[in-house]
Scaffold this motif. Structure first.
Motif, PDB file in Angstrom:
ATOM      1  N   GLN A  69      34.991  73.339  95.664  1.00  0.00           N
ATOM      2  CA  GLN A  69      33.879  74.211  95.276  1.00  0.00           C
ATOM      3  C   GLN A  69      33.354  75.027  96.452  1.00  0.00           C
ATOM      4  OE1 GLN A  69      31.975  70.670  92.832  1.00  0.00           O
ATOM      5  NE2 GLN A  69      31.247  72.617  92.030  1.00  0.00           N
ATOM      6  N   THR A  97      31.381  70.596  97.213  1.00  0.00           N
ATOM      7  CA  THR A  97      31.664  69.484  96.294  1.00  0.00           C
ATOM      8  C   THR A  97      30.739  68.289  96.547  1.00  0.00           C
ATOM      9  OG1 THR A  97      33.288  67.858  95.587  1.00  0.00           O
ATOM     10  CG2 THR A  97      33.455  68.594  97.865  1.00  0.00           C
ATOM     11  N   LEU A 140      39.510  74.997  94.494  1.00  0.00           N
ATOM     12  CA  LEU A 140      38.660  74.802  93.307  1.00  0.00           C
ATOM     13  C   LEU A 140      37.970  73.440  93.365  1.00  0.00           C
ATOM     14  CD1 LEU A 140      40.912  76.227  90.450  1.00  0.00           C
ATOM     15  CD2 LEU A 140      38.665  77.110  91.134  1.00  0.00           C
ATOM     16  N   LEU A 141      38.730  72.414  93.756  1.00  0.00           N
ATOM     17  CA  LEU A 141      38.146  71.064  93.830  1.00  0.00           C
ATOM     18  C   LEU A 141      36.973  71.029  94.814  1.00  0.00           C
ATOM     19  CD1 LEU A 141      41.282  68.732  93.924  1.00  0.00           C
ATOM     20  CD2 LEU A 141      39.790  69.228  91.966  1.00  0.00           C
ATOM     21  N   ASP A 190      36.792  62.018  97.229  1.00  0.00           N
ATOM     22  CA  ASP A 190      37.699  62.092  96.067  1.00  0.00           C
ATOM     23  C   ASP A 190      38.564  63.347  96.144  1.00  0.00           C
ATOM     24  OD1 ASP A 190      36.923  59.735  94.557  1.00  0.00           O
ATOM     25  OD2 ASP A 190      35.031  60.751  94.183  1.00  0.00           O
ATOM     26  N   CYS A 191      37.996  64.434  96.666  1.00  0.00           N
ATOM     27  CA  CYS A 191      38.788  65.663  96.828  1.00  0.00           C
ATOM     28  C   CYS A 191      39.925  65.437  97.815  1.00  0.00           C
ATOM     29  CB  CYS A 191      37.911  66.814  97.314  1.00  0.00           C
ATOM     30  SG  CYS A 191      36.768  67.409  96.068  1.00  0.00           S
ATOM     31  N   TYR A 194      31.814  65.397  95.932  1.00  0.00           N
ATOM     32  CA  TYR A 194      32.771  64.283  96.092  1.00  0.00           C
ATOM     33  C   TYR A 194      33.851  64.604  97.122  1.00  0.00           C
ATOM     34  CZ  TYR A 194      30.997  64.125  91.271  1.00  0.00           C
ATOM     35  OH  TYR A 194      30.222  64.186  90.142  1.00  0.00           O
TER      36      TYR A 194
END
Lengths: 193, 193
Positions: free
Chosen positions: A190, A145, A187-188, A150-151, A147
């Motif tokens: 990645q 990710t 999923l967030l 944020d995750c 981010y």
């Protein structure tokens, strides 16, 4: 230090009273009645309502920490496995300790500054655990990710909110919910394909 | 009905007082002073503190609805575009109306049952908007998540929590944050490749 069996009775009674009436409108007299003891017996263990609030909140942190230890002890070093295990602990806390969880959301702001600092320091360890698992996964390339921060915040927020809708009599078990939220959390982040 | 200019002054003054002291400890006398009017002038518009609380909360719903309308008017029927536009509205509300947003989290439970029902009905429309965009995307095959309802709840929770850390003086603009959370929301929904 873990509360004694006696103290646990007081903590449970106080929690019921705070959930029912909110901290501000709760009465320490009612808490003593609910616990089946005299007011002076209660005062022997807790000097006031504020002291009970802190004890309840610290007790929640301890329960969460124990869940984290238990789930993480089942897995190895792989950040994906560790992330899933931590999500299980987060979901278990928000479902099995639902009342406690909802109380945190509304009553933490009633802690006096000194107690808020004590609580904040104890609580931080749980939040840091998620951050450190994500950091490990970013370093190793397991998560891709752009981010990560944020995750981290999103995973905490989405699991926290489970306490708002979880129904212990509903069809979803904590394990069902944890499996779904483990998928969503990954999923967030990645994961590397 | 939108509040008059006069009523807006009262709503803002009441919001400041509720944010400062919490609803329970807030004083309608202080609110009148803050608004620069006599207590009787305030009572002419709002019959009590409860009435002001409902007005503030409904005002927040109106602000959010206006942001949704504005953002969705920029895009067409594509569920991915609509989802991104709605996330922009959610993030704008949680950042630009940060104080309002935080107040909702703590003060909604102080609504009396009748007012809670009024508020809940008005508020529902915003939550239904996200659900209907997700449903459209599931029907058209644009989103492929096996857990659309968990995604809906997660997107609401993760954007709601932005109000807890957003710093208007920090480096991230609401637009920056909205772009990142739009990406994250789409990852959850697993758009068709």
């Amino acid at each position: 230090m873990a509360p004694s069996e006696r103290q646990r009775v007081f903590i449970e009674a106080a929690r019921r009273e705070f959930v029912r009436n909110g901290y501000g409108a709760s009465s320490i007299r009612t808490i003593a009645q609910e616990a089946g003891v005299s007011l002076s017996a209660l005062y022997y263990h807790y000097k006031n309502k504020q002291d009970l609030l802190l004890a309840i909140l610290i007790d929640g942190v301890n329960a969460f920490d124990a869940m984290c230890d238990e789930e993480l002890s089942r897995v190895g070093d792989d950040p994906v496995e560790r992330l899933r295990a931590l999500v299980v602990a987060l979901v278990r806390f928000r479902t099995i300790c639902q009342e406690q969880s909802l109380m945190i959301g509304t009553e933490v702001r009633n802690l006096e500054p000194e107690n808020a600092a004590v609580y904040e320091q104890r609580r931080r360890s749980g939040n840091e655990l998620l951050g450190s698992i994500i950091d490990d996964g970013m370093r190793s390339g397991a998560f891709t990710t752009p981010y990560p921060e944020d995750c981290r915040r999103s995973i905490l927020a989405m699991t926290t909110s489970i306490a708002n809708w979880y129904d212990p009599d509903g069809p979803d078990t904590p394990a069902d919910i944890a499996a779904r939220y483990g998928d969503l959390a990954l999923l967030l982040l990645q994961p590397r394909p």
